[in-house]
Motif scaffolding. Sequence first.
Motif, PDB file in Angstrom:
ATOM      1  N   GLU A  10       9.138  -1.581 -10.335  1.00 58.67           N
ATOM      2  CA  GLU A  10       8.636  -2.630 -11.232  1.00 58.67           C
ATOM      3  C   GLU A  10       8.850  -4.029 -10.655  1.00 58.67           C
ATOM      4  N   THR A  11       9.979  -4.240 -10.012  1.00 58.68           N
ATOM      5  CA  THR A  11      10.272  -5.556  -9.440  1.00 58.68           C
ATOM      6  C   THR A  11       9.304  -5.879  -8.320  1.00 58.68           C
ATOM      7  N   PHE A  12       9.035  -4.907  -7.458  1.00 56.93           N
ATOM      8  CA  PHE A  12       8.126  -5.131  -6.338  1.00 56.93           C
ATOM      9  C   PHE A  12       6.740  -5.525  -6.821  1.00 56.93           C
ATOM     10  N   PHE A  13       6.263  -4.869  -7.881  1.00 58.12           N
ATOM     11  CA  PHE A  13       4.909  -5.112  -8.371  1.00 58.12           C
ATOM     12  C   PHE A  13       4.830  -6.223  -9.419  1.00 58.12           C
ATOM     13  N   SER A  14       5.921  -6.915  -9.648  1.00 57.60           N
ATOM     14  CA  SER A  14       5.935  -8.002 -10.630  1.00 57.60           C
ATOM     15  C   SER A  14       5.426  -9.297 -10.011  1.00 57.60           C
TER      16      SER A  14
ATOM     17  N   ALA B 103      -4.157  -1.601  -8.217  1.00 58.65           N
ATOM     18  CA  ALA B 103      -2.927  -0.798  -8.251  1.00 58.65           C
ATOM     19  C   ALA B 103      -2.525  -0.501  -9.694  1.00 58.65           C
ATOM     20  N   ASP B 104      -2.578  -1.516 -10.564  1.00 59.87           N
ATOM     21  CA  ASP B 104      -2.236  -1.304 -11.977  1.00 59.87           C
ATOM     22  C   ASP B 104      -3.146  -0.275 -12.614  1.00 59.87           C
ATOM     23  N   GLN B 105      -4.442  -0.348 -12.292  1.00 60.09           N
ATOM     24  CA  GLN B 105      -5.400   0.618 -12.835  1.00 60.09           C
ATOM     25  C   GLN B 105      -5.062   2.030 -12.350  1.00 60.09           C
ATOM     26  N   LEU B 106      -4.737   2.174 -11.075  1.00 63.84           N
ATOM     27  CA  LEU B 106      -4.388   3.490 -10.534  1.00 63.84           C
ATOM     28  C   LEU B 106      -3.105   4.017 -11.162  1.00 63.84           C
ATOM     29  N   PHE B 107      -2.139   3.132 -11.384  1.00 63.62           N
ATOM     30  CA  PHE B 107      -0.891   3.548 -12.025  1.00 63.62           C
ATOM     31  C   PHE B 107      -1.148   4.038 -13.451  1.00 63.62           C
ATOM     32  N   ARG B 108      -2.025   3.341 -14.175  1.00 65.45           N
ATOM     33  CA  ARG B 108      -2.354   3.768 -15.547  1.00 65.45           C
ATOM     34  C   ARG B 108      -3.039   5.131 -15.544  1.00 65.45           C
ATOM     35  N   LEU B 109      -4.004   5.290 -14.622  1.00 60.50           N
ATOM     36  CA  LEU B 109      -4.683   6.588 -14.531  1.00 60.50           C
ATOM     37  C   LEU B 109      -3.673   7.695 -14.273  1.00 60.50           C
ATOM     38  N   TYR B 110      -2.788   7.478 -13.337  1.00 54.96           N
ATOM     39  CA  TYR B 110      -1.785   8.482 -12.980  1.00 54.96           C
ATOM     40  C   TYR B 110      -0.877   8.784 -14.175  1.00 54.96           C
ATOM     41  N   LYS B 111      -0.412   7.732 -14.814  1.00 55.18           N
ATOM     42  CA  LYS B 111       0.499   7.885 -15.952  1.00 55.18           C
ATOM     43  C   LYS B 111      -0.161   8.644 -17.103  1.00 55.18           C
ATOM     44  N   ASN B 112      -1.472   8.459 -17.264  1.00 56.94           N
ATOM     45  CA  ASN B 112      -2.214   9.124 -18.341  1.00 56.94           C
ATOM     46  C   ASN B 112      -2.714  10.511 -17.947  1.00 56.94           C
TER      47      ASN B 112
ATOM     48  N   LYS C  97       0.827  -1.212   0.000  1.00 60.88           N
ATOM     49  CA  LYS C  97       0.000   0.000   0.000  1.00 60.88           C
ATOM     50  C   LYS C  97       0.857   1.256   0.000  1.00 60.88           C
ATOM     51  N   SER C  98       1.921   1.234   0.758  1.00 66.31           N
ATOM     52  CA  SER C  98       2.823   2.379   0.832  1.00 66.31           C
ATOM     53  C   SER C  98       3.451   2.677  -0.528  1.00 66.31           C
ATOM     54  N   LYS C  99       3.854   1.633  -1.231  1.00 70.18           N
ATOM     55  CA  LYS C  99       4.477   1.823  -2.543  1.00 70.18           C
ATOM     56  C   LYS C  99       3.469   2.314  -3.579  1.00 70.18           C
ATOM     57  N   VAL C 100       2.220   1.873  -3.479  1.00 69.68           N
ATOM     58  CA  VAL C 100       1.184   2.392  -4.388  1.00 69.68           C
ATOM     59  C   VAL C 100       1.010   3.885  -4.138  1.00 69.68           C
ATOM     60  N   ARG C 101       0.870   4.261  -2.881  1.00 65.57           N
ATOM     61  CA  ARG C 101       0.719   5.684  -2.544  1.00 65.57           C
ATOM     62  C   ARG C 101       1.913   6.500  -3.032  1.00 65.57           C
ATOM     63  N   SER C 102       3.089   5.951  -2.857  1.00 64.06           N
ATOM     64  CA  SER C 102       4.308   6.644  -3.270  1.00 64.06           C
ATOM     65  C   SER C 102       4.280   6.974  -4.762  1.00 64.06           C
ATOM     66  N   VAL C 103       3.860   6.007  -5.569  1.00 61.20           N
ATOM     67  CA  VAL C 103       3.784   6.235  -7.013  1.00 61.20           C
ATOM     68  C   VAL C 103       2.774   7.336  -7.318  1.00 61.20           C
ATOM     69  N   LEU C 104       1.633   7.294  -6.653  1.00 59.46           N
ATOM     70  CA  LEU C 104       0.582   8.273  -6.933  1.00 59.46           C
ATOM     71  C   LEU C 104       0.919   9.667  -6.414  1.00 59.46           C
ATOM     72  N   TYR C 105       1.919   9.737  -5.554  1.00 63.91           N
ATOM     73  CA  TYR C 105       2.381  11.045  -5.090  1.00 63.91           C
ATOM     74  C   TYR C 105       3.654  11.469  -5.815  1.00 63.91           C
ATOM     75  N   GLY C 106       3.930  10.818  -6.962  1.00 65.66           N
ATOM     76  CA  GLY C 106       5.018  11.255  -7.813  1.00 65.66           C
ATOM     77  C   GLY C 106       6.288  10.435  -7.748  1.00 65.66           C
ATOM     78  N   GLY C 107       6.297   9.378  -6.971  1.00 69.29           N
ATOM     79  CA  GLY C 107       7.486   8.539  -6.879  1.00 69.29           C
ATOM     80  C   GLY C 107       7.600   7.585  -8.061  1.00 69.29           C
ATOM     81  N   GLU C 108       8.719   6.927  -8.137  1.00 73.40           N
ATOM     82  CA  GLU C 108       8.959   5.944  -9.191  1.00 73.40           C
ATOM     83  C   GLU C 108       8.308   4.618  -8.835  1.00 73.40           C
ATOM     84  N   LYS C 109       7.730   3.965  -9.816  1.00 73.66           N
ATOM     85  CA  LYS C 109       7.134   2.648  -9.610  1.00 73.66           C
ATOM     86  C   LYS C 109       8.258   1.616  -9.527  1.00 73.66           C
TER      87      LYS C 109
END
Length: 120
Positions: A33-37, A74-83, A19-31
């Motif tokens: 990739e290994t953790f979410f694989s 999480a993947d859906q949120l990352f896509r929304l953020y990226k777009n 959860k912390s890493k998802v929040r981090s990405v949505l607040y501008g951090g780097e995803k």
Amino acid sequence: MNQAQVDFQQLRIKHILFKSKVRSVLYGGEKDETFFSRSGPVNAWFSLIGRSRYGSISEMQELARVQQDLDSTADQLFRLYKNGHIEQAMAGLQQLEERSGKFLELLGKLEEKASAHGEL
């Protein structure tokens, strides 16, 4: 603390980190990739520990499904953020929290059943 207690505590910690890493990405951090694989720590726990040690307990399969749902969310949120849909991604954190609540509830039930089966 016995092995089963350690196993479940490890998963709780990995879940919080997830959860912390998802929040981090949505607040501008780097995803991470290994953790979410598929080979990341949460999925590895299910593959190496969860299914092999506790696979006979029905909550284990349900917990794995909830984790898949968390991964998809999480993947859906990352896509929304990226777009560029940052507000929608941030609003989606509520869905993640709801699923997290279900995950932790199931984990508690799994731990209780493992204890009743003498696995704790």
